[in-house]
Enzyme design. Sequence first.
Site, PDB file in Angstrom:
ATOM      1  N   HIS A 181       0.962  -1.192   0.043  1.00  0.00           N
ATOM      2  CA  HIS A 181       0.103   0.163  -0.062  1.00  0.00           C
ATOM      3  C   HIS A 181       0.910   1.247   0.061  1.00  0.00           C
ATOM      4  O   HIS A 181       2.040   1.360   0.511  1.00  0.00           O
ATOM      5  CB  HIS A 181      -0.928   0.098   1.286  1.00  0.00           C
ATOM      6  CG  HIS A 181      -0.049  -0.199   2.687  1.00  0.00           C
ATOM      7  ND1 HIS A 181       0.198  -1.226   2.890  1.00  0.00           N
ATOM      8  CD2 HIS A 181       0.161   0.919   3.384  1.00  0.00           C
ATOM      9  CE1 HIS A 181       0.819  -1.157   4.237  1.00  0.00           C
ATOM     10  NE2 HIS A 181       0.952   0.188   4.431  1.00  0.00           N
ATOM     11  N   ALA A 182       0.406   2.260  -0.521  1.00  0.00           N
ATOM     12  CA  ALA A 182       1.125   3.594  -0.491  1.00  0.00           C
ATOM     13  C   ALA A 182       0.006   4.820  -0.497  1.00  0.00           C
ATOM     14  O   ALA A 182      -1.191   4.437  -1.341  1.00  0.00           O
ATOM     15  CB  ALA A 182       1.984   3.606  -1.522  1.00  0.00           C
TER      16      ALA A 182
END
Length: 159
Positions: A66-67
């Site tokens: 995730h980012a």
Amino acid sequence: MSISDRIPTANIVLDLQASSKRTLLQALAAEAAERLGRSESEILAALQDREALGSTALGRGVALPHARLPGNGQPIVLFARLRRAVDYEARDDEPVDLVVLVLWPEAEADGFLPALSETCRALREPHALRQLRAAASEAEVASVLNRAADTTADEGDDA
């Protein structure tokens, strides 16, 4: 909005080919870039920066890369089942074959942490993981994710 609502069948990739964590992140960045209309290199850099803080493997063969991405836009959640599991530096040393990618715009901070939390809860049930590994179609994966998300939402209501 439930995490399962954010994973339409068009965002489900079955039998993704990857030979390593690096090639997996590259493939996910390419898939996301196509859907978001953003640079693959920008997405890959954001994912690699996050992985540099520590592996996003959850255990039991599941990873949650995730980012947060600069600017506005829509969040995107992709589900990928790998053709062959890859080493992902998981604490339990299990190779990863199920991946949920979450990319969220920085300008829309609300919802990011709840989405990650809901995803983790939905993917903690061994029965759901078996069903995701055995699913024959994108629609079947979506159905399993919907049931898992509904179950975890019901558990949250009971708390």
